[in-house]
Design a protein around this motif. Sequence first.
Motif, PDB file in Angstrom:
ATOM      1  N   TYR A   1       6.371   2.923   4.026  1.00 45.88           N
ATOM      2  CA  TYR A   1       7.278   1.981   3.380  1.00 45.88           C
ATOM      3  C   TYR A   1       8.443   1.634   4.309  1.00 45.88           C
ATOM      4  O   TYR A   1       8.828   0.476   4.443  1.00 45.88           O
ATOM      5  CB  TYR A   1       7.798   2.563   2.059  1.00 45.88           C
ATOM      6  N   ALA A   2       8.996   2.652   4.970  1.00 47.72           N
ATOM      7  CA  ALA A   2      10.104   2.423   5.899  1.00 47.72           C
ATOM      8  C   ALA A   2       9.664   1.531   7.057  1.00 47.72           C
ATOM      9  O   ALA A   2      10.395   0.619   7.455  1.00 47.72           O
ATOM     10  CB  ALA A   2      10.629   3.752   6.428  1.00 47.72           C
ATOM     11  N   ALA A   3       8.472   1.796   7.575  1.00 51.88           N
ATOM     12  CA  ALA A   3       7.971   0.965   8.673  1.00 51.88           C
ATOM     13  C   ALA A   3       7.832  -0.488   8.223  1.00 51.88           C
ATOM     14  O   ALA A   3       8.219  -1.415   8.946  1.00 51.88           O
ATOM     15  CB  ALA A   3       6.627   1.511   9.159  1.00 51.88           C
ATOM     16  N   ASN A   4       7.314  -0.700   7.016  1.00 54.50           N
ATOM     17  CA  ASN A   4       7.176  -2.067   6.490  1.00 54.50           C
ATOM     18  C   ASN A   4       8.534  -2.731   6.305  1.00 54.50           C
ATOM     19  O   ASN A   4       8.692  -3.922   6.567  1.00 54.50           O
ATOM     20  CB  ASN A   4       6.408  -2.068   5.171  1.00 54.50           C
ATOM     21  N   LEU A   5       9.518  -1.962   5.815  1.00 54.06           N
ATOM     22  CA  LEU A   5      10.871  -2.515   5.663  1.00 54.06           C
ATOM     23  C   LEU A   5      11.443  -2.935   7.010  1.00 54.06           C
ATOM     24  O   LEU A   5      12.043  -4.003   7.138  1.00 54.06           O
ATOM     25  CB  LEU A   5      11.808  -1.487   5.023  1.00 54.06           C
ATOM     26  N   MET A   6      11.254  -2.082   8.006  1.00 51.83           N
ATOM     27  CA  MET A   6      11.802  -2.398   9.322  1.00 51.83           C
ATOM     28  C   MET A   6      11.132  -3.625   9.919  1.00 51.83           C
ATOM     29  O   MET A   6      11.793  -4.479  10.510  1.00 51.83           O
ATOM     30  CB  MET A   6      11.679  -1.188  10.244  1.00 51.83           C
ATOM     31  N   ILE A   7       9.823  -3.717   9.763  1.00 52.38           N
ATOM     32  CA  ILE A   7       9.108  -4.899  10.265  1.00 52.38           C
ATOM     33  C   ILE A   7       9.599  -6.144   9.546  1.00 52.38           C
ATOM     34  O   ILE A   7       9.907  -7.157  10.166  1.00 52.38           O
ATOM     35  CB  ILE A   7       7.585  -4.719  10.085  1.00 52.38           C
TER      36      ILE A   7
ATOM     37  N   LYS B   1       0.815  -1.219   0.000  1.00 52.23           N
ATOM     38  CA  LYS B   1       0.000   0.000   0.000  1.00 52.23           C
ATOM     39  C   LYS B   1       0.846   1.265   0.000  1.00 52.23           C
ATOM     40  O   LYS B   1       0.404   2.305  -0.471  1.00 52.23           O
ATOM     41  CB  LYS B   1      -0.919   0.011   1.219  1.00 52.23           C
ATOM     42  N   ALA B   2       2.053   1.178   0.542  1.00 51.74           N
ATOM     43  CA  ALA B   2       2.918   2.353   0.549  1.00 51.74           C
ATOM     44  C   ALA B   2       3.420   2.671  -0.853  1.00 51.74           C
ATOM     45  O   ALA B   2       3.647   3.825  -1.187  1.00 51.74           O
ATOM     46  CB  ALA B   2       4.102   2.129   1.492  1.00 51.74           C
ATOM     47  N   VAL B   3       3.590   1.660  -1.685  1.00 47.65           N
ATOM     48  CA  VAL B   3       4.088   1.855  -3.047  1.00 47.65           C
ATOM     49  C   VAL B   3       2.944   2.237  -3.978  1.00 47.65           C
ATOM     50  O   VAL B   3       3.029   3.212  -4.720  1.00 47.65           O
ATOM     51  CB  VAL B   3       4.813   0.593  -3.561  1.00 47.65           C
TER      52      VAL B   3
ATOM     53  N   THR C   1      12.804   8.060   6.795  1.00 42.67           N
ATOM     54  CA  THR C   1      13.010   8.455   5.411  1.00 42.67           C
ATOM     55  C   THR C   1      14.447   8.208   4.976  1.00 42.67           C
ATOM     56  O   THR C   1      14.691   7.716   3.881  1.00 42.67           O
ATOM     57  CB  THR C   1      12.637   9.943   5.216  1.00 42.67           C
ATOM     58  N   VAL C   2      15.391   8.522   5.853  1.00 43.91           N
ATOM     59  CA  VAL C   2      16.797   8.268   5.543  1.00 43.91           C
ATOM     60  C   VAL C   2      17.022   6.776   5.384  1.00 43.91           C
ATOM     61  O   VAL C   2      17.726   6.322   4.488  1.00 43.91           O
ATOM     62  CB  VAL C   2      17.715   8.864   6.632  1.00 43.91           C
ATOM     63  N   TYR C   3      16.401   5.994   6.253  1.00 45.09           N
ATOM     64  CA  TYR C   3      16.541   4.538   6.188  1.00 45.09           C
ATOM     65  C   TYR C   3      16.012   4.010   4.855  1.00 45.09           C
ATOM     66  O   TYR C   3      16.654   3.191   4.205  1.00 45.09           O
ATOM     67  CB  TYR C   3      15.803   3.899   7.361  1.00 45.09           C
ATOM     68  N   VAL C   4      14.859   4.500   4.421  1.00 40.84           N
ATOM     69  CA  VAL C   4      14.302   4.078   3.134  1.00 40.84           C
ATOM     70  C   VAL C   4      15.247   4.462   2.011  1.00 40.84           C
ATOM     71  O   VAL C   4      15.528   3.658   1.118  1.00 40.84           O
ATOM     72  CB  VAL C   4      12.907   4.708   2.888  1.00 40.84           C
TER      73      VAL C   4
END
Length: 182
Positions: free
Chosen positions: A148-154, A19-21, A172-175
Amino acid sequence: LVRAVDSLEAFICDCADDKAVMSDPRMRQKIEDAGNSVTHKFRTVKNAFLLQSDPLGNLIEVLIAWRNRVVHSTNERDVDESIWKSLEKHSANIASSYRGLSIAQMRSSFYESAFPSFKEMASLINATQKCVEFFDGKFLSQMDTTSYAANLMIRDRMLGKRLPKNANLCKTVYVHKQLSSV
């Protein structure tokens, strides 16, 4: 043909699954409702990003229909006359962009149910790559980077990867770092 179409479909479905994309719920629903129809999935994204008369989108329409003619017995095996006319209208630019690709010859091969020539195949694969790059840019420009970053971290936590100490503070930096490393 098969791998190019399958790759395009996988890209569209992967984007729709996040959903983020793909933030538009109607677009995601249309893609889900398309079932096994790559044509409908592609047209959903094509129509959203205004590629209706663009030669790139029309080359992909030919690619999908040709794959269906060669591999499947679906009823999505033809190319609308308006697409051929648009391709013919842009034939000089297409020939320049795709190393001399002849729309007239490609159309003839298509309707003779022949396999594409090497030039036609290479051009359609190139068009698929350009199309994915174009769609990817559109999705990235609309992306909800925080989600998107939250999903990546999870996902990374579930896979046991170590996250940066400040990942929760600088999503945002992490993404950006994640996308840069791809």
